[in-house]
Design an enzyme around this catalytic site. Structure first.
Site, short mmCIF file in Angstrom:
data_model
loop_
_atom_site.label_atom_id
_atom_site.label_comp_id
_atom_site.label_asym_id
_atom_site.label_seq_id
_atom_site.Cartn_x
_atom_site.Cartn_y
_atom_site.Cartn_z
N GLY A 47 -0.42 4.35 1.94
CA GLY A 47 -1.24 5.01 2.95
C GLY A 47 -2.69 4.83 2.56
O GLY A 47 -3.11 3.74 2.19
N GLU A 48 -3.45 5.90 2.56
CA GLU A 48 -4.85 5.85 2.15
C GLU A 48 -5.01 6.83 0.99
O GLU A 48 -4.89 8.04 1.17
CB GLU A 48 -5.76 6.21 3.33
CG GLU A 48 -7.08 5.44 3.34
CD GLU A 48 -7.92 5.74 2.09
OE1 GLU A 48 -8.36 4.78 1.41
OE2 GLU A 48 -8.11 6.93 1.80
N SER A 49 -5.28 6.31 -0.18
CA SER A 49 -5.24 7.13 -1.39
C SER A 49 -6.23 8.29 -1.35
O SER A 49 -5.92 9.40 -1.80
CB SER A 49 -5.47 6.27 -2.63
OG SER A 49 -6.71 5.58 -2.56
N CYS A 79 1.71 1.24 -3.62
CA CYS A 79 0.40 0.94 -3.05
C CYS A 79 -0.57 2.10 -3.31
O CYS A 79 -1.00 2.29 -4.43
CB CYS A 79 0.52 0.59 -1.57
SG CYS A 79 -0.94 -0.27 -0.91
N ARG A 108 -8.74 -0.68 -6.81
CA ARG A 108 -8.43 -0.31 -5.42
C ARG A 108 -8.79 -1.46 -4.47
O ARG A 108 -9.81 -2.12 -4.64
CB ARG A 108 -9.23 0.95 -5.07
CG ARG A 108 -8.99 1.55 -3.70
CD ARG A 108 -9.67 2.91 -3.64
NE ARG A 108 -9.69 3.49 -2.31
CZ ARG A 108 -10.73 3.44 -1.49
NH1 ARG A 108 -11.85 2.84 -1.90
NH2 ARG A 108 -10.68 3.99 -0.31
N ILE A 136 -0.51 -4.81 1.45
CA ILE A 136 -1.43 -4.41 2.51
C ILE A 136 -2.58 -3.64 1.89
O ILE A 136 -2.40 -2.51 1.42
CB ILE A 136 -0.72 -3.54 3.57
CG1 ILE A 136 0.50 -4.27 4.15
CG2 ILE A 136 -1.70 -3.15 4.69
CD1 ILE A 136 1.37 -3.40 5.03
N ARG A 137 -3.77 -4.25 1.86
CA ARG A 137 -4.93 -3.62 1.19
C ARG A 137 -4.52 -3.10 -0.18
O ARG A 137 -4.86 -1.98 -0.58
CB ARG A 137 -5.51 -2.50 2.05
CG ARG A 137 -6.11 -2.95 3.37
CD ARG A 137 -6.65 -1.78 4.17
NE ARG A 137 -7.68 -1.06 3.46
CZ ARG A 137 -8.05 0.20 3.70
NH1 ARG A 137 -7.43 0.90 4.63
NH2 ARG A 137 -9.01 0.76 3.00
N HIS A 180 4.84 -2.76 -0.93
CA HIS A 180 5.56 -1.77 -0.11
C HIS A 180 7.05 -2.09 -0.11
O HIS A 180 7.54 -2.78 0.79
CB HIS A 180 5.02 -1.77 1.32
CG HIS A 180 3.66 -1.21 1.47
ND1 HIS A 180 3.42 0.10 1.81
CD2 HIS A 180 2.44 -1.78 1.31
CE1 HIS A 180 2.11 0.32 1.86
NE2 HIS A 180 1.50 -0.81 1.56
N GLU A 182 9.41 -0.22 0.70
CA GLU A 182 10.08 0.50 1.78
C GLU A 182 10.15 -0.31 3.07
O GLU A 182 10.87 0.06 4.02
CB GLU A 182 9.39 1.85 2.04
CG GLU A 182 8.05 1.77 2.77
CD GLU A 182 6.88 1.40 1.88
OE1 GLU A 182 5.74 1.46 2.37
OE2 GLU A 182 7.10 1.06 0.70
#
Length: 205
Positions: A47-49, A79, A108, A136-137, A180, A182
Site C-alpha cells: 500500500g502506501e507506507s 512492499c 523506499r 509496484i513502486r 506482492h 498476494e
C-alpha cells in the site's frame, strides 16, 4: 486453528486474506489493539507506507504493533509492509515512522515510480521453483544486519550497470518481501509464513 491477521488500514488487505484462507488458516482483518492481541501472526500488506503508519497511530495501533514485534509475533511485510518493518529507511518521507524490528536498511520506491513497475521470476530460498514477483513502486534492501537471512535477490539494470538487489529477507519470526506475493494464485510465500507462524506457536506453547 492458526489465526493470522492482516493489518486492514490501507492496501492489499483482501488479497492477503484470500491467500491465507486458501492455505487453510483462519484469516482476520486487524484494525484494533484487541484484534491484534488475538492473532498468532500478522501480515503488513502493500500500500502506501506513510499512510499506513499514520493510520496506525490514529487508530492507537502503532505502539501495540511495535510491542508485538518486540515480543516475537511472527510478521510478514510485503512492499510497504517491508518498509514498515525496517529499522532504517532511505528516501523516506519527512518524519516517516516505522514499526521496526527488522535489522535492515530499506530504500523506499527504489525501483522507481508507478510507471517503472515490473513483473518477473524471483528465486526464493526454500522454494523449489521461482515465484512470480510483482514489483509496484517497490523498495529494496540496501543493507542487512548480522542476524538477517537473505532469501531472494533480483538483478536491476541501471545507468551504472546491472545491480544485484535484495528483495526478500528473514530475521527470526519476521519475513519481508519487496514484491506482492498476494497477486495471483501462487501462495507459496504465504505458505512459508504460515509454516513460520506454526513453528513459533509450537515453540511457545
Amino acid at each position: 486453528m492458526t489465526v493470522i491477521g492482516v493489518l486492514a488500514l490501507q492496501g492489499d488487505v483482501r488479497e492477503h486474506l484470500r491467500a491465507l484462507t486458501a492455505l487453510g488458516v483462519e484469516a482476520v482483518a486487524v484494525r484494533r489493539p484487541a484484534e491484534l492481541a488475538a492473532v498468532d501472526g500478522l501480515v503488513l500488506p502493500g500500500g502506501e507506507s506513510t499512510t499506513i503508519a499514520r493510520l496506525a497511530r490514529t487508530f492507537d495501533l502503532l505502539e501495540p504493533l511495535r510491542a508485538a514485534v518486540r515480543d516475537g509475533l511472527p510478521v510478514l511485510g510485503t512492499c510497504a509492509g517491508m518498509i514498515l518493518l525496517a529499522d532504517r529507511i532511505l528516501d523516506g518521507a519527512a518524519g516517516q515512522e516505522t514499526i521496526g524490528g527488522l535489522d535492515v536498511t530499506v530504500r523506499r520506491n527504489a525501483f522507481g515510480r508507478q510507471t517503472d513497475s515490473f513483473e518477473g521470476p524471483v528465486t526464493v530460498r526454500g522454494l523449489d521453483a521461482p515465484v512470480h514477483g510483482v514489483f509496484i513502486r517497490a523498495p529494496w534492501v540496501e543493507a542487512v544486519g548480522k542476524g538477517v537471512e537473505v532469501l531472494a535477490r533480483v538483478e536491476v539494470a541501471t545507468p551504472h550497470g546491472v545491480l544485484d538487489r535484495i528483495v526478500m529477507v528473514r530475521q527470526g519470526p519476521l519475513l519481508a518481501a519487496s514484491f506482492h506475493p498476494e497477486v495471483g494464485d501462487d501462495h507459496r510465500v504465504h505458505g512459508l509464513f504460515v509454516d513460520l507462524v506454526t513453528q513459533t506457536v509450537t515453540q511457545t506453547s
